[in-house]
Design a protein around this motif. Structure first.
Motif, PDB file in Angstrom:
ATOM      1  N   LYS A   1       0.830  -1.203   0.000  1.00 38.80           N
ATOM      2  CA  LYS A   1       0.000   0.000   0.000  1.00 38.80           C
ATOM      3  C   LYS A   1       0.865   1.253   0.000  1.00 38.80           C
ATOM      4  N   PHE A   2       0.864   1.913  -1.141  1.00 36.87           N
ATOM      5  CA  PHE A   2       1.525   3.223  -1.220  1.00 36.87           C
ATOM      6  C   PHE A   2       0.536   4.280  -0.727  1.00 36.87           C
ATOM      7  N   GLN A   3       1.072   5.375  -0.172  1.00 33.64           N
ATOM      8  CA  GLN A   3       0.199   6.446   0.325  1.00 33.64           C
ATOM      9  C   GLN A   3      -0.090   7.487  -0.745  1.00 33.64           C
TER      10      GLN A   3
ATOM     11  N   GLU B   1       4.949   8.661  -4.006  1.00 23.81           N
ATOM     12  CA  GLU B   1       5.643   7.524  -3.398  1.00 23.81           C
ATOM     13  C   GLU B   1       5.815   6.405  -4.438  1.00 23.81           C
ATOM     14  N   ILE B   2       4.777   6.212  -5.231  1.00 23.43           N
ATOM     15  CA  ILE B   2       4.865   5.169  -6.278  1.00 23.43           C
ATOM     16  C   ILE B   2       5.965   5.538  -7.273  1.00 23.43           C
TER      17      ILE B   2
ATOM     18  N   HIS C   1       9.372   4.897  -5.913  1.00 26.80           N
ATOM     19  CA  HIS C   1       9.714   3.474  -5.871  1.00 26.80           C
ATOM     20  C   HIS C   1      10.013   2.971  -7.286  1.00 26.80           C
TER      21      HIS C   1
ATOM     22  N   TYR D   1       2.088  -1.543  -9.587  1.00 26.50           N
ATOM     23  CA  TYR D   1       2.177  -0.074  -9.600  1.00 26.50           C
ATOM     24  C   TYR D   1       0.907   0.519 -10.218  1.00 26.50           C
TER      25      TYR D   1
ATOM     26  N   GLN E   1      -2.183   0.151  -8.054  1.00 26.56           N
ATOM     27  CA  GLN E   1      -2.227   1.094  -6.930  1.00 26.56           C
ATOM     28  C   GLN E   1      -2.411   2.527  -7.419  1.00 26.56           C
ATOM     29  N   GLN E   2      -1.865   2.832  -8.596  1.00 23.44           N
ATOM     30  CA  GLN E   2      -2.107   4.175  -9.158  1.00 23.44           C
ATOM     31  C   GLN E   2      -3.612   4.369  -9.376  1.00 23.44           C
TER      32      GLN E   2
END
Ligand code: URA
Length: 253
Positions: free
Chosen positions: A64-66, A70-71, A74, A169, A172-173
């Protein structure tokens, strides 16, 4: 000509041209035939051993990215697949991340995108920008991303293991961006995101769904550059998207 000899030659040529530039030379004449020949030469891919060594040091992708930043951070040091070995820049995506009307998803960066670290900035990207504008949006009002964030060498399609490594990625985006609709550009984006292998010719223009978000598959802009007669199909698909959003395309000037 043996391949190593060819690459040595290119290196010497590069050195020679850099030397000339430093000496103040601003123009060189190159025969068209030479340019055509250079364009045909495949780029050297890094050796599999070297790439595998890099991948062995990969940091796992957090669950879990915030934030998108942050993504992107990474992604910038990601070594989860062999594409990391040849990239110049990672291309995480860009645009309006605050629940935009549309998220466009392409396949993966090409040479221009790799050089600039931005999605869809080459010829296909210019066409995509015109498509977005024809719909009545500015590029910054939508979000543009790709299935894989690093350029596959020689612009080949990403391999299944590369898509799988990169997909967390994009997933989560999408979760953070919360787009109202998604437009999937080309078969690879659709296959990666929905796992569907039905041809894009059959899928385009038919609403699909990704995690409760309506997704419209359509042809990739690169395909339209090769076959402009398909532009009218894409325009039909984009009009369906506008209709879904309760919008109309602006009157044509
Ligand atoms: N093609 C893609 O799929 N993505 C880009 O960013 C550029 C070209």
């Amino acid at each position: 000509m043996a391949e190593t000899t060819f690459y040595n030659l290119i290196e010497n040529l590069e050195n020679y041209l850099e030397y000339q530039r430093d000496e103040g030379v601003q123009r060189v004449e190159v025969d068209r035939a030479v340019l055509a020949e250079l364009a045909r030469i495949p780029e050297a891919e890094p050796s599999v051993e070297a790439a595998e060594e890099l991948v062995a040091t990969a940091v796992p992708i957090p669950e879990k990215f915030q934030s998108l930043e942050e993504i992107a951070m990474h992604v910038s040091t990601c070594r989860n697949c062999l594409l990391c070995a040849a990239r110049m820049n990672t291309v995480p995506g860009e645009g309006n991340a605050d629940s935009p009307d549309i998220l466009f998803i392409g396949e993966g960066p090409g040479a221009d995108e790799d050089a600039q670290g931005r999605p869809f900035v080459g010829k296909a990207g210019q066409l995509l920008t015109r498509m977005i504008e024809a719909m009545g949006y500015r590029r910054e009002q939508v979000f543009i991303a790709n299935l894989v964030k690093c350029r596959p060498p020689n612009n080949r399609a990403p391999l299944p293991e590369e898509m799988e490594a990169c997909l967390p990625y994009l997933r989560q985006q999408i979760g953070l961006i919360k787009p109202k609709t998604i437009v999937g550009l080309g078969a690879t984006a659709i296959k990666g995101l929905l796992g569907k292998t039905t041809g894009i010719t059959r899928l385009r223009g038919t609403w699909q769904e990704y995690e409760g978000i309506k997704l419209m598959p359509t042809f990739h802009p690169s395909y339209l550059l090769r076959d402009p007669s398909k532009k009218k199909d894409v325009w039909q698909d984009l009009q369906l998207v506008l209709k879904e959003l309760g919008k109309e395309p602006p009157a044509r000037k």
